[in-house]
Design an enzyme around this catalytic site. Structure first.
Site, PDB file in Angstrom:
ATOM      1  N   SER A  41       0.997   0.605   7.643  1.00 41.07           N
ATOM      2  CA  SER A  41      -0.412   0.647   7.917  1.00 41.07           C
ATOM      3  C   SER A  41      -1.247  -0.400   7.164  1.00 41.07           C
ATOM      4  O   SER A  41      -2.396  -0.612   7.533  1.00 41.07           O
ATOM      5  CB  SER A  41      -0.951   2.033   7.566  1.00 41.07           C
ATOM      6  OG  SER A  41      -0.845   2.259   6.170  1.00 41.07           O
ATOM      7  N   SER A  45       4.349   1.617   4.304  1.00 42.58           N
ATOM      8  CA  SER A  45       3.171   0.838   4.706  1.00 42.58           C
ATOM      9  C   SER A  45       2.832  -0.388   3.872  1.00 42.58           C
ATOM     10  O   SER A  45       1.924  -1.136   4.233  1.00 42.58           O
ATOM     11  CB  SER A  45       1.948   1.742   4.731  1.00 42.58           C
ATOM     12  OG  SER A  45       1.926   2.424   5.955  1.00 42.58           O
ATOM     13  N   LYS A  52      -7.285  -2.854   0.421  1.00 42.60           N
ATOM     14  CA  LYS A  52      -7.133  -2.055   1.639  1.00 42.60           C
ATOM     15  C   LYS A  52      -8.311  -1.092   1.725  1.00 42.60           C
ATOM     16  O   LYS A  52      -8.730  -0.523   0.704  1.00 42.60           O
ATOM     17  CB  LYS A  52      -5.795  -1.302   1.562  1.00 42.60           C
ATOM     18  CG  LYS A  52      -5.468  -0.471   2.802  1.00 42.60           C
ATOM     19  CD  LYS A  52      -4.061   0.123   2.704  1.00 42.60           C
ATOM     20  CE  LYS A  52      -3.667   0.936   3.928  1.00 42.60           C
ATOM     21  NZ  LYS A  52      -2.305   1.468   3.856  1.00 42.60           N
TER      22      LYS A  52
HETATM   23  N1  GLN Z   1       4.497   4.143   9.327  1.00 42.29           N
HETATM   24  C1  GLN Z   1       4.547   5.364   8.591  1.00 42.29           C
HETATM   25  C2  GLN Z   1       3.624   6.385   9.203  1.00 42.29           C
HETATM   26  O1  GLN Z   1       3.082   6.108  10.192  1.00 42.29           O
HETATM   27  C3  GLN Z   1       4.190   5.119   7.150  1.00 42.29           C
HETATM   28  C4  GLN Z   1       2.746   4.972   6.919  1.00 42.29           C
HETATM   29  C5  GLN Z   1       2.411   4.735   5.485  1.00 42.29           C
HETATM   30  O2  GLN Z   1       3.266   4.386   4.685  1.00 42.29           O
HETATM   31  N2  GLN Z   1       1.151   4.940   5.167  1.00 42.29           N
HETATM   32  O3  GLN Z   1       3.442   7.442   8.715  1.00 42.29           O
END
Ligand code: GLN
Length: 486
Positions: free
Chosen positions: A154, A178, A79
């Protein structure tokens, strides 16, 4: 020859050891697929073609000289949140769109030390904020199962690339879901380990008390190989746990008979689509056949998780992202009139809408007069959620739920309604608040789109969840299906 990308990591390691194929062949077959297919899904921000072939050749030499490393020659992707020396590390943001990292994160180093080959850096929501990979400065990522649908986020680039067979596995980070949510939406296995199991050094910070690195792979067995490589104590991260890392690969075969799985009443009394419920019920039958006991559990404060998260995560993000000021590194606006103009325009131009929204919310929640009312209150409630889990783990070994409320959704469907988007993580956020490990495993499909189930265990029990996931996968085929992309 068999399609190399369809082999498991274990099979690839055997093929490399037996010289059935070389790492160079394996790596080049992936690079060829990336070239042919990634324009359809946009899962990579950077492809490291030359670097990958060079390290594949080095792996091949180590196999020849009998000094192969644990993951030698296995092509993976990182990532783009993991700093990688000499390589663009953008975090999906314009703010870092020119940032060539001068050092590597511990995770990147651990994989280097295991001999794996890095194919490239994957696309992601900007600064890991999002559930659909639509907030990336480098464009939206598409779900390989249906290309006008989101891959989740994400870690959407990591999920899409592994699901499309463009890497054996990929690293991800999980602050509120995410890893697990995109794994569910793309038909993969995704594990977020215990907070502190994987070093955060060089992993660009979003919300430091919640962020944790992990992996997305086709199967739990593949995940065990990768998690073993990336875990371990790191003196460079003050929250890194100084505890022994079990051999996740060896432990994965151990029986699961007699384990107790809890179903949180609060989750199962919610309205869920009938096909989500059905996939969970069928999965429960599989576990019951394997001798697992299913019990109802009470997590009385779990409903508070989403509001708690959306105070704590923005608060921490507003502090972490204050370092991007146009002075030290990253994007800088053109022709600033004075220092204030430099700060203002750099941040205005360098950050996208979602990131700005969170910085504003976080700054508000931390400001004098509101700190006690919002931030402190959220921290206290966070403790209540963690205590609920503690209490539940007195009577069960694991907690099971769907990973996401539904299958993937169409690109653009939720972009104008942030709260709808935030609800994607309703089942995943509690584990982050309590620092617990969680996994998502493919457990069904609806109208050609994958569904995932989540298992959460007590601290440091990744082996237990990997074992459960592995035995489930020995008895189901959901993780074996591939989207048609070619
Ligand atoms: N979808 C969640 C957010 O927008 C989690 C994101 C994540 O785990 N990095 O914060």
């Amino acid at each position: 020859m068999t399609e190399l990308h369809k082999l498991s990591i274990k099979e690839k390691l055997k093929g490399l050891k037996d010289s059935t194929f070389s790492s160079q062949e394996l790596t080049e077959s992936y690079l060829k697929r990336i070239k042919k297919l990634d324009n359809k899904i946009n899962s990579f921000i950077t492809v490291l073609e030359e670097r990958a072939v060079k390290s594949a050749k080095e792996s091949d030499q180590r196999y020849i000289s009998g000094s192969a490393l644990p993951l030698d020659g296995i092509p993976i992707a990182h990532k783009d949140i993991f700093c990688t020396e000499g390589v663009l590390t953008s975090c999906g943001s314009r703010m870092l769109s020119n940032f060539i990292s001068p050092y590597s994160s511990t995770v990147v180093k651990n994989f280097e030390g295991s001999g794996s080959v890095v194919l490239g850096k994957t696309n992601m929501d900007e600064f890991a904020m999002g559930s659909s990979n639509e907030t990336s400065y480098f464009g939206e990522v598409k779900n390989p199962w249906k290309k006008d649908y989101v891959p989740g986020g994400s870690s959407g680039g990591s999920a899409a690339c592994v699901s499309a067979g463009l890497a054996s596995g990929a690293t991800g980070t999980d602050t509120g879901g995410s890893i697990r949510q995109p794994a569910a939406l793309c038909g993969l296995t995704g594990i977020k380990p215990t907070y502190g199991r994987v070093s955060r050094y060089g992993m660009i910070a979003f919300a430091s008390s919640l962020d944790q690195g992990g992996v997305l792979t086709k199967s739990a067995e593949d995940a065990a190989y990768m998690l073993k490589t990336m875990s371990g104590h790191d003196p460079k991260d003050s929250t890194s746990l100084n505890v022994e890392v079990p051999d996740f690969v060896k432990e994965i075969d151990k029986e699961i008979k007699g384990l107790r799985v809890g179903l949180p009443k609060q989750f199962f009394s919610m309205n869920m689509p009938e096909y989500v419920e059905q996939s969970i019920n069928e999965s429960l039958k599989v576990f019951e056949k394997l001798g697992v006991k299913i019990i109802d559990v009470d997590l009385p404060h779990i409903d508070l998780s989403l509001p708690i998260y959306y105070v704590i995560a923005p608060a921490e993000c507003s502090a972490n992202l204050s370092r991007y000021d146009g002075v030290k590194f990253g994007y800088r606006c053109e022709d600033p009139k004075n220092l204030e103009d430099l700060y203002m325009r750099t941040r205005e131009e360098g950050f996208g809408t979602e990131v700005k929204r969170r910085i504003l919310i976080g700054t508000y929640a931390l400001s004098a007069g509101y700190y006690d009312a919002y931030y402190l209150k959220a921290q206290k409630c966070r403790r209540l959620v963690a205590n609920d889990f503690k209490e539940a783990f007195k009577s069960v070994d694991l907690i099971l739920s769907p990973t996401a409320p539904d299958t993937s959704f169409a690109l653009g469907a939720k972009t104008s309604d942030p709260v709808e988007m935030y609800k994607q993580d309703i089942f995943t956020i509690p584990a982050n608040l309590a620092g617990l490990p969680g996994i998502s495993v493919p457990c069904g499909q609806h109208q050609g789109l994958p569904l995932g189930l989540q298992l959460v265990s007590d601290n440091l029990e990744e082996s237990k969840i990997l074992r459960m996931a592995h035995h489930f996968q020995l008895n189901t085929d959901w993780h074996k299906s591939w989207p048609e992309l070619d």
